[in-house]
Scaffold this motif. Structure first.
Motif, PDB file in Angstrom:
ATOM      1  N   ARG A 106      16.725 -15.037 -21.626  1.00  0.00           N
ATOM      2  CA  ARG A 106      16.527 -13.582 -21.693  1.00  0.00           C
ATOM      3  C   ARG A 106      17.779 -12.837 -21.247  1.00  0.00           C
ATOM      4  NH1 ARG A 106      11.303 -12.149 -22.556  1.00  0.00           N
ATOM      5  NH2 ARG A 106       9.703 -13.718 -22.094  1.00  0.00           N
ATOM      6  N   VAL A 107      18.152 -11.856 -22.042  1.00  0.00           N
ATOM      7  CA  VAL A 107      19.205 -10.908 -21.690  1.00  0.00           C
ATOM      8  C   VAL A 107      18.575  -9.525 -21.775  1.00  0.00           C
ATOM      9  CG1 VAL A 107      21.450  -9.961 -22.324  1.00  0.00           C
ATOM     10  CG2 VAL A 107      21.010 -12.423 -22.582  1.00  0.00           C
ATOM     11  N   GLY A 108      18.690  -8.747 -20.712  1.00  0.00           N
ATOM     12  CA  GLY A 108      18.010  -7.458 -20.658  1.00  0.00           C
ATOM     13  C   GLY A 108      18.713  -6.377 -21.457  1.00  0.00           C
ATOM     14  N   SER A 109      18.873  -5.212 -20.855  1.00  0.00           N
ATOM     15  CA  SER A 109      19.418  -4.046 -21.554  1.00  0.00           C
ATOM     16  C   SER A 109      20.615  -3.465 -20.811  1.00  0.00           C
ATOM     17  CB  SER A 109      18.335  -2.973 -21.709  1.00  0.00           C
ATOM     18  OG  SER A 109      17.256  -3.448 -22.483  1.00  0.00           O
ATOM     19  N   ASP A 110      21.456  -2.770 -21.561  1.00  0.00           N
ATOM     20  CA  ASP A 110      22.592  -2.028 -21.004  1.00  0.00           C
ATOM     21  C   ASP A 110      23.592  -2.934 -20.298  1.00  0.00           C
ATOM     22  OD1 ASP A 110      21.657   0.745 -21.668  1.00  0.00           O
ATOM     23  OD2 ASP A 110      19.990   0.131 -20.399  1.00  0.00           O
ATOM     24  N   ASN A 111      23.762  -4.139 -20.807  1.00  0.00           N
ATOM     25  CA  ASN A 111      24.738  -5.067 -20.239  1.00  0.00           C
ATOM     26  C   ASN A 111      26.061  -4.989 -21.000  1.00  0.00           C
ATOM     27  OD1 ASN A 111      22.990  -6.558 -18.233  1.00  0.00           O
ATOM     28  ND2 ASN A 111      21.803  -6.839 -20.111  1.00  0.00           N
ATOM     29  N   TRP A 112      27.150  -5.218 -20.274  1.00  0.00           N
ATOM     30  CA  TRP A 112      28.503  -5.215 -20.835  1.00  0.00           C
ATOM     31  C   TRP A 112      29.018  -6.643 -20.726  1.00  0.00           C
ATOM     32  CZ3 TRP A 112      31.284  -1.597 -23.376  1.00  0.00           C
ATOM     33  CH2 TRP A 112      32.676  -1.748 -23.469  1.00  0.00           C
ATOM     34  N   ILE A 113      28.975  -7.381 -21.837  1.00  0.00           N
ATOM     35  CA  ILE A 113      29.233  -8.817 -21.819  1.00  0.00           C
ATOM     36  C   ILE A 113      30.514  -9.076 -22.613  1.00  0.00           C
ATOM     37  CG2 ILE A 113      28.316 -11.086 -22.413  1.00  0.00           C
ATOM     38  CD1 ILE A 113      25.511  -9.854 -22.126  1.00  0.00           C
ATOM     39  N   MET A 114      31.534  -9.509 -21.919  1.00  0.00           N
ATOM     40  CA  MET A 114      32.874  -9.586 -22.511  1.00  0.00           C
ATOM     41  C   MET A 114      33.117 -10.942 -23.176  1.00  0.00           C
ATOM     42  SD  MET A 114      34.725  -7.377 -19.493  1.00  0.00           S
ATOM     43  CE  MET A 114      36.389  -7.508 -20.109  1.00  0.00           C
ATOM     44  N   ALA A 115      34.283 -11.079 -23.790  1.00  0.00           N
ATOM     45  CA  ALA A 115      34.565 -12.189 -24.706  1.00  0.00           C
ATOM     46  C   ALA A 115      34.422 -13.558 -24.049  1.00  0.00           C
ATOM     47  CB  ALA A 115      35.976 -12.043 -25.272  1.00  0.00           C
ATOM     48  N   TYR A 116      33.955 -14.513 -24.858  1.00  0.00           N
ATOM     49  CA  TYR A 116      33.840 -15.922 -24.481  1.00  0.00           C
ATOM     50  C   TYR A 116      32.795 -16.182 -23.383  1.00  0.00           C
ATOM     51  CZ  TYR A 116      38.060 -16.827 -27.232  1.00  0.00           C
ATOM     52  OH  TYR A 116      38.973 -16.932 -28.246  1.00  0.00           O
ATOM     53  N   THR A 117      31.943 -15.247 -23.111  1.00  0.00           N
ATOM     54  CA  THR A 117      30.876 -15.498 -22.140  1.00  0.00           C
ATOM     55  C   THR A 117      29.863 -16.480 -22.717  1.00  0.00           C
ATOM     56  OG1 THR A 117      31.094 -13.379 -21.006  1.00  0.00           O
ATOM     57  CG2 THR A 117      28.933 -14.429 -20.930  1.00  0.00           C
ATOM     58  N   HIS A 118      29.449 -17.444 -21.902  1.00  0.00           N
ATOM     59  CA  HIS A 118      28.422 -18.407 -22.304  1.00  0.00           C
ATOM     60  C   HIS A 118      27.186 -18.210 -21.437  1.00  0.00           C
ATOM     61  CE1 HIS A 118      26.413 -21.974 -23.696  1.00  0.00           C
ATOM     62  NE2 HIS A 118      26.332 -22.440 -22.467  1.00  0.00           N
ATOM     63  N   ILE A 119      26.034 -18.014 -22.092  1.00  0.00           N
ATOM     64  CA  ILE A 119      24.750 -17.911 -21.393  1.00  0.00           C
ATOM     65  C   ILE A 119      23.890 -19.074 -21.873  1.00  0.00           C
ATOM     66  CG2 ILE A 119      22.700 -16.502 -20.989  1.00  0.00           C
ATOM     67  CD1 ILE A 119      24.428 -14.030 -21.360  1.00  0.00           C
ATOM     68  N   ALA A 120      23.683 -20.039 -21.004  1.00  0.00           N
ATOM     69  CA  ALA A 120      23.004 -21.281 -21.380  1.00  0.00           C
ATOM     70  C   ALA A 120      21.486 -21.103 -21.397  1.00  0.00           C
ATOM     71  CB  ALA A 120      23.403 -22.399 -20.419  1.00  0.00           C
ATOM     72  N   HIS A 121      20.818 -22.187 -21.716  1.00  0.00           N
ATOM     73  CA  HIS A 121      19.362 -22.163 -21.897  1.00  0.00           C
ATOM     74  C   HIS A 121      18.631 -21.705 -20.632  1.00  0.00           C
ATOM     75  CE1 HIS A 121      18.667 -25.843 -19.499  1.00  0.00           C
ATOM     76  NE2 HIS A 121      19.802 -26.266 -20.008  1.00  0.00           N
ATOM     77  N   ASP A 122      17.605 -20.905 -20.866  1.00  0.00           N
ATOM     78  CA  ASP A 122      16.674 -20.458 -19.824  1.00  0.00           C
ATOM     79  C   ASP A 122      17.327 -19.603 -18.743  1.00  0.00           C
ATOM     80  OD1 ASP A 122      14.084 -21.990 -20.612  1.00  0.00           O
ATOM     81  OD2 ASP A 122      15.670 -23.495 -20.680  1.00  0.00           O
ATOM     82  N   CYS A 123      18.504 -19.045 -19.024  1.00  0.00           N
ATOM     83  CA  CYS A 123      19.069 -18.053 -18.119  1.00  0.00           C
ATOM     84  C   CYS A 123      18.307 -16.741 -18.250  1.00  0.00           C
ATOM     85  CB  CYS A 123      20.543 -17.806 -18.434  1.00  0.00           C
ATOM     86  SG  CYS A 123      21.634 -19.133 -17.924  1.00  0.00           S
ATOM     87  N   ARG A 124      18.399 -15.956 -17.208  1.00  0.00           N
ATOM     88  CA  ARG A 124      17.846 -14.599 -17.231  1.00  0.00           C
ATOM     89  C   ARG A 124      18.898 -13.651 -16.693  1.00  0.00           C
ATOM     90  NH1 ARG A 124      13.179 -12.900 -13.154  1.00  0.00           N
ATOM     91  NH2 ARG A 124      13.780 -10.724 -12.925  1.00  0.00           N
ATOM     92  N   VAL A 125      19.352 -12.771 -17.565  1.00  0.00           N
ATOM     93  CA  VAL A 125      20.303 -11.731 -17.191  1.00  0.00           C
ATOM     94  C   VAL A 125      19.554 -10.413 -17.292  1.00  0.00           C
ATOM     95  CG1 VAL A 125      22.482 -10.609 -17.775  1.00  0.00           C
ATOM     96  CG2 VAL A 125      22.247 -13.095 -18.045  1.00  0.00           C
ATOM     97  N   ASP A 126      19.435  -9.709 -16.183  1.00  0.00           N
ATOM     98  CA  ASP A 126      18.637  -8.487 -16.184  1.00  0.00           C
ATOM     99  C   ASP A 126      19.422  -7.322 -16.783  1.00  0.00           C
ATOM    100  OD1 ASP A 126      16.472  -9.883 -15.206  1.00  0.00           O
ATOM    101  OD2 ASP A 126      16.819  -9.366 -13.122  1.00  0.00           O
ATOM    102  N   ASP A 127      19.432  -6.162 -16.163  1.00  0.00           N
ATOM    103  CA  ASP A 127      19.993  -4.953 -16.776  1.00  0.00           C
ATOM    104  C   ASP A 127      21.270  -4.497 -16.063  1.00  0.00           C
ATOM    105  OD1 ASP A 127      17.693  -4.992 -18.344  1.00  0.00           O
ATOM    106  OD2 ASP A 127      16.619  -3.606 -17.021  1.00  0.00           O
ATOM    107  N   HIS A 128      22.112  -3.804 -16.818  1.00  0.00           N
ATOM    108  CA  HIS A 128      23.304  -3.129 -16.278  1.00  0.00           C
ATOM    109  C   HIS A 128      24.311  -4.095 -15.655  1.00  0.00           C
ATOM    110  CE1 HIS A 128      21.373   0.770 -16.870  1.00  0.00           C
ATOM    111  NE2 HIS A 128      20.304   0.293 -16.266  1.00  0.00           N
ATOM    112  N   THR A 129      24.351  -5.336 -16.106  1.00  0.00           N
ATOM    113  CA  THR A 129      25.346  -6.256 -15.577  1.00  0.00           C
ATOM    114  C   THR A 129      26.672  -6.113 -16.313  1.00  0.00           C
ATOM    115  OG1 THR A 129      24.810  -8.092 -17.060  1.00  0.00           O
ATOM    116  CG2 THR A 129      23.519  -7.918 -15.024  1.00  0.00           C
ATOM    117  N   THR A 130      27.733  -6.579 -15.676  1.00  0.00           N
ATOM    118  CA  THR A 130      29.052  -6.661 -16.303  1.00  0.00           C
ATOM    119  C   THR A 130      29.549  -8.087 -16.133  1.00  0.00           C
ATOM    120  OG1 THR A 130      29.562  -4.348 -15.823  1.00  0.00           O
ATOM    121  CG2 THR A 130      31.416  -5.803 -16.296  1.00  0.00           C
ATOM    122  N   LEU A 131      29.769  -8.777 -17.256  1.00  0.00           N
ATOM    123  CA  LEU A 131      30.251 -10.157 -17.218  1.00  0.00           C
ATOM    124  C   LEU A 131      31.623 -10.178 -17.893  1.00  0.00           C
ATOM    125  CD1 LEU A 131      26.975 -12.032 -18.297  1.00  0.00           C
ATOM    126  CD2 LEU A 131      27.617 -11.107 -16.063  1.00  0.00           C
TER     127      LEU A 131
END
Length: 262
Positions: A106-131
């Motif tokens: 799950r990836v929530g809303s209003d996230n700023w996810i920059m190049a080459y980011t990897h989100i593997a299985h069963d991760c949970r990224v909530d809201d308003h994050t910056t990666l």
């Protein structure tokens, strides 16, 4: 009409809102659903049982919904769910989940996810994050609201990072990071609390003082974790304005499974 470039391949069973746009040479599989206003750049591959919400910006060469990098996975119908208004930059890779662990990434809303980011299985990224660039999340990682992760950082499987925490550049995160804290390095160390981020989110002076005191109790006064937790609980009555912040810290410390970064 949905704006699909003539060179894109969209499976007839895919469900795209009429306002979605798809760039050249992108490929969208049969179990994909995409909400209104989302734009998909060129050379993207969106596959698996992937649901994407409204007004996302997905840049070129992203791979969303591919099978997990887990040898136990055997083709089960697991999922990737992405919320609204996310920016997903070039070469990001988000995998679907695995059975036995919820089966949903799950990836929530209003996230700023920059190049080459990897989100593997069963991760949970909530809201308003910056990666930042090259952030790597192993399986089952949880990032709470407003987390910031510096570039070239790796986060170990099953790690949780609390709300408003900040992880600095090129860090190795193998333990849970409590809310509000500022950490970096390899081995990871707590450097303070995320005062700049909290000010940007309009934390009052009283709330900032309470967070500062929680940092002191956990890291600067030589207390055991249990002693620090007991002292933090008292802050809710001493600073009523920060009661919700104290409750957030208490809940995180109670649920931490990998030990907290200290």
């Amino acid at each position: 009409m949905t704006q699909v470039h003539s060179t894109a391949i969209v499976d007839p069973q895919a469900e795209l809102d009429p306002t979605v746009s798809v760039g050249p040479y992108s490929v969208i599989g049969p179990h994909v659903r995409v909400g209104a206003g989302t734009t998909i750049g060129s050379h993207c591959v969106i596959e698996g049982r992937t649901t994407i919400g409204r007004d996302n910006r997905i840049f070129q060469f992203a791979s969303l919904g591919a099978i997990p990098q887990d040898k136990k996975y055997a083709g089960e119908p697991t999922r990737l769910v992405i919320g609204d208004r996310n920016t997903i930059r070039e070469f990001c890779t988000f995998n679907i989940g695995v059975p036995g662990a919820g089966g949903v990434t799950r990836v929530g809303s209003d996230n700023w996810i920059m190049a080459y980011t990897h989100i593997a299985h069963d991760c949970r990224v909530d809201d308003h994050t910056t990666l930042a660039n090259n952030t790597t999340l192993a399986g089952h990682v949880h990032l709470a609201d407003w987390v910031t992760v510096g570039g070239l950082t790796g986060i170990h499987q099953f790690v949780s990072v609390g709300a408003h925490a900040m992880i600095g550049f090129a860090s190795a995160v193998a333990q849970d990071v409590p809310p509000f804290m500022l950490v970096d390095g390899n081995p990871l160390a707590v450097r303070g609390f995320n005062v700049v981020g909290l000010r940007r989110r309009d934390f009052s002076a009283a709330r900032l003082a309470a967070v500062k005191q929680m940092h002191r109790l956990l890291y600067r006064q030589g207390k055991t974790l249990e002693e620090a937790r007991a002292a933090i609980e008292v802050l809710a009555t001493e600073v009523p304005e920060a009661a919700a912040d104290v409750a957030l810290m208490k809940a995180f410390l109670a649920s931490a499974t990998r030990g907290i970064a200290r």
